[in-house]
Design an enzyme around this catalytic site. Sequence first.
Site, PDB file in Angstrom:
ATOM      1  N   ASN A  42       1.020  -4.776 -29.732  1.00 42.38           N
ATOM      2  CA  ASN A  42       1.763  -3.439 -29.531  1.00 42.38           C
ATOM      3  C   ASN A  42       2.339  -3.161 -30.900  1.00 42.38           C
ATOM      4  O   ASN A  42       2.117  -1.737 -30.683  1.00 42.38           O
ATOM      5  CB  ASN A  42       2.392  -3.172 -28.303  1.00 42.38           C
ATOM      6  N   ALA A  76       6.826  -9.083 -29.157  1.00 40.92           N
ATOM      7  CA  ALA A  76       7.273 -10.168 -27.768  1.00 40.92           C
ATOM      8  C   ALA A  76       6.976 -11.493 -28.114  1.00 40.92           C
ATOM      9  O   ALA A  76       7.186 -12.458 -27.401  1.00 40.92           O
ATOM     10  CB  ALA A  76       6.131  -9.393 -26.779  1.00 40.92           C
ATOM     11  N   GLU A 132      11.497 -12.861 -40.989  1.00 44.27           N
ATOM     12  CA  GLU A 132      11.553 -12.634 -39.796  1.00 44.27           C
ATOM     13  C   GLU A 132      11.879 -10.723 -39.300  1.00 44.27           C
ATOM     14  O   GLU A 132      13.021 -11.052 -40.156  1.00 44.27           O
ATOM     15  CB  GLU A 132      11.660 -12.742 -38.422  1.00 44.27           C
ATOM     16  N   ARG A 159      19.325  -5.049 -27.241  1.00 39.95           N
ATOM     17  CA  ARG A 159      18.584  -4.903 -25.885  1.00 39.95           C
ATOM     18  C   ARG A 159      18.389  -6.225 -24.791  1.00 39.95           C
ATOM     19  O   ARG A 159      19.536  -6.948 -24.919  1.00 39.95           O
ATOM     20  CB  ARG A 159      17.633  -4.958 -26.178  1.00 39.95           C
TER      21      ARG A 159
HETATM   22  C1  DQA Z   1       9.926  -6.077 -31.087  1.00 39.03           C
HETATM   23  C2  DQA Z   1      11.162  -6.211 -30.765  1.00 39.03           C
HETATM   24  C3  DQA Z   1      10.689  -7.000 -29.792  1.00 39.03           C
HETATM   25  O1  DQA Z   1      11.600  -7.152 -28.905  1.00 39.03           O
HETATM   26  C4  DQA Z   1       9.223  -6.162 -28.749  1.00 39.03           C
HETATM   27  O2  DQA Z   1       8.685  -6.637 -28.001  1.00 39.03           O
HETATM   28  C5  DQA Z   1       7.968  -5.797 -30.201  1.00 39.03           C
HETATM   29  C6  DQA Z   1       9.004  -5.247 -31.041  1.00 39.03           C
HETATM   30  C7  DQA Z   1      10.617  -4.646 -32.601  1.00 39.03           C
HETATM   31  O3  DQA Z   1      10.187  -4.585 -33.100  1.00 39.03           O
HETATM   32  O4  DQA Z   1      11.476  -4.156 -32.486  1.00 39.03           O
HETATM   33  O5  DQA Z   1       7.260  -5.514 -29.617  1.00 39.03           O
HETATM   34  O6  DQA Z   1       9.864  -6.676 -32.985  1.00 39.03           O
END
Ligand code: DQA
Length: 147
Positions: free
Chosen positions: A11, A77, A98, A107
């Site tokens: 995504n 995710a 990371e 969140r």
């Molecule tokens: C993310 C945080 C994740 O929880 C989420 O699923 C994403 C983006 C971020 O960059 O804040 O796709 O990795």
Amino acid sequence: MTSILVLNGPNLNLLGQRQPEVYGRTTLQDVEDMCVASGKDAGLDVICMQSNHEGVMIDAIHAAKGTHGGIVLNAGAYTHTSIALRDAIASVELPVVEVHLSNIHAREAFRHHSHIAPVALGQIAGFGPQGYDLAIQVLAKHLEPKT
Ligand code: DQA
């Protein structure tokens, strides 16, 4: 010149359009251009890649061994679900930073746990695209030859 891989997961190709109130208006292309520029400043070649597929990401992590000095990883995710990605990182023994654009700890509860964090050098979360720049600086310092 040492190279590093900046690997973005599911995504994140939609950055800029996807929930801009959470992830901002910066596109993936903007982020990748910034990573290449940060790498140049830090003396690193930056190769960028994005995939929506867990197996493709695992293959990219395997292929990084012997090709790249380290990885900046926003696993999206999969961070919260993928033991397979964690195992891939542990298998290649490359330094991984990371990154998350959003502060995952502020969140939903399901985002608080990262399978990546225990096998990463460290985690940067909540600083938007700047997090990638910070991660590249951390990797550059980590990869500096020790005299
Ligand atoms: C993310 C945080 C994740 O929880 C989420 O699923 C994403 C983006 C971020 O960059 O804040 O796709 O990795």
